[in-house]
Write an enzyme that holds these catalytic residues in place. Structure first.
Site, short mmCIF file in Angstrom:
data_model
loop_
_atom_site.label_atom_id
_atom_site.label_comp_id
_atom_site.label_asym_id
_atom_site.label_seq_id
_atom_site.Cartn_x
_atom_site.Cartn_y
_atom_site.Cartn_z
N GLY A 46 0.90 -1.29 0.28
CA GLY A 46 0.03 -0.06 -0.07
C GLY A 46 0.77 1.32 0.02
CD GLN A 51 3.39 5.61 2.74
OE1 GLN A 51 2.66 5.31 2.46
NE2 GLN A 51 4.55 5.02 3.22
CB CYS A 89 6.09 1.73 6.89
SG CYS A 89 5.43 3.31 6.31
CG LEU A 90 6.67 1.16 0.82
CD1 LEU A 90 5.73 1.25 -0.47
CD2 LEU A 90 7.78 0.30 0.65
CG HIS A 131 0.57 0.74 7.36
ND1 HIS A 131 1.51 0.07 8.07
CD2 HIS A 131 0.95 1.55 6.53
CE1 HIS A 131 2.36 1.13 7.58
NE2 HIS A 131 2.18 1.76 6.58
CD GLU A 132 -0.87 2.63 3.01
OE1 GLU A 132 -0.49 3.60 2.98
OE2 GLU A 132 0.26 1.24 2.99
CG HIS A 135 0.73 6.37 5.79
ND1 HIS A 135 2.12 6.97 6.60
CD2 HIS A 135 0.98 5.22 5.76
CE1 HIS A 135 3.02 6.23 6.45
NE2 HIS A 135 2.48 4.92 5.94
#
Length: 177
Positions: A46, A51, A89-90, A131-132, A135
Site C-alpha cells: 500500500g 508518503q 512501511c515504505l 495502515h494507509e 498515514h
C-alpha cells in the site's frame, strides 16, 4: 510509469493529517497512477498520498493479487478480534515490527471518479487499509506499538543508514501489473 520519491520517517508531511479530496480531475487520476506505480516499484502492499508528499486523503493497495485505491476513506472495524503480526512501511524501509491491528475492517470512500466504493477485508487487506488510513491521519505504525516495543523500534530506526534523509526513490524494475 511515474515513480515518485517516497518520504522517509522524520518528514513533517508524514505527521500532518491529509485534506479531503474535492476535485476529481486529471490531477487526481495522475496521483492515483503515481501512487500505484511507486507502490509497485517499491514492492509495497500500500501507499498513501502523504508518503509521496501530497497531503490528500488517497491511498492505493496491492494485496493478494488485487490492486485498488480509495479516496476520502473512512474505516470501520468489524468485530473486536485483533491480530498481532509483522508490519513494515515504505517510509521506514528495511524495518518490520509486530503491530496489533483489527482482523476485519470495512472501508468506505469513493473512487477516482467520485463514485461510492466499499472495501471489506481481513488479515493482510485489513492491515493494509488500517495502515494507509493511519498515514492519512498523520500516524505511523510505530505509534501503534506498545511503549517498550516502540522505544526499541525507534532506537533501531535512529541507526538506519537513511536516518536524516528526506526521501528515497524505488528502483523501477518489472511491475506486476
Amino acid at each position: 510509469m511515474s515513480v515518485t520519491p517516497i518520504r522517509l520517517m522524520g518528514d513533517p508531511v508524514l505527521r500532518t493529517p491529509a485534506a479531503p479530496v474535492v476535485d476529481f480531475d486529471r490531477e487526481l487520476r495522475r496521483l492515483v497512477a503515481d501512487l500505484t506505480d511507486t507502490m509497485f516499484a517499491a514492492g509495497g502492499a500500500g501507499l498513501a498520498a502523504p508518503q509521496i508528499g501530497v497531503g490528500l486523503r488517497v491511498f492505493t493497495w496491492y494485496v493478494d493479487g488485487e490492486v485498488g485505491h480509495l479516496v476520502n476513506p473512512e474505516v470501520t472495524t468489524v468485530g473486536e478480534e485483533t491480530e498481532e503480526g509483522p508490519e513494515g512501511c515504505l517510509s521506514i524501509p528495511g524495518y518490520t515490527f509486530d503491530c496489533r491491528r483489527h482482523l476485519y475492517v470495512a472501508a468506505t470512500g469513493v473512487d477516482l471518479h467520485g463514485e461510492p466504493l466499499r472495501v471489506e477485508g481481513s488479515h493482510m487487506l485489513a492491515r493494509a487499509v488500517q495502515h494507509e488510513v493511519d498515514h492519512l491521519d498523520g500516524v505511523l505504525f510505530v505509534d501503534r506499538l506498545d511503549a517498550e516495543a516502540r522505544a526499541a523500534a525507534l532506537a533501531a530506526i535512529s541507526e538506519a543508514e537513511w536516518a536524516g534523509a528526506g526521501a528515497w526513490v524505488p528502483r523501477v524494475e518489472v511491475s506486476p501489473h
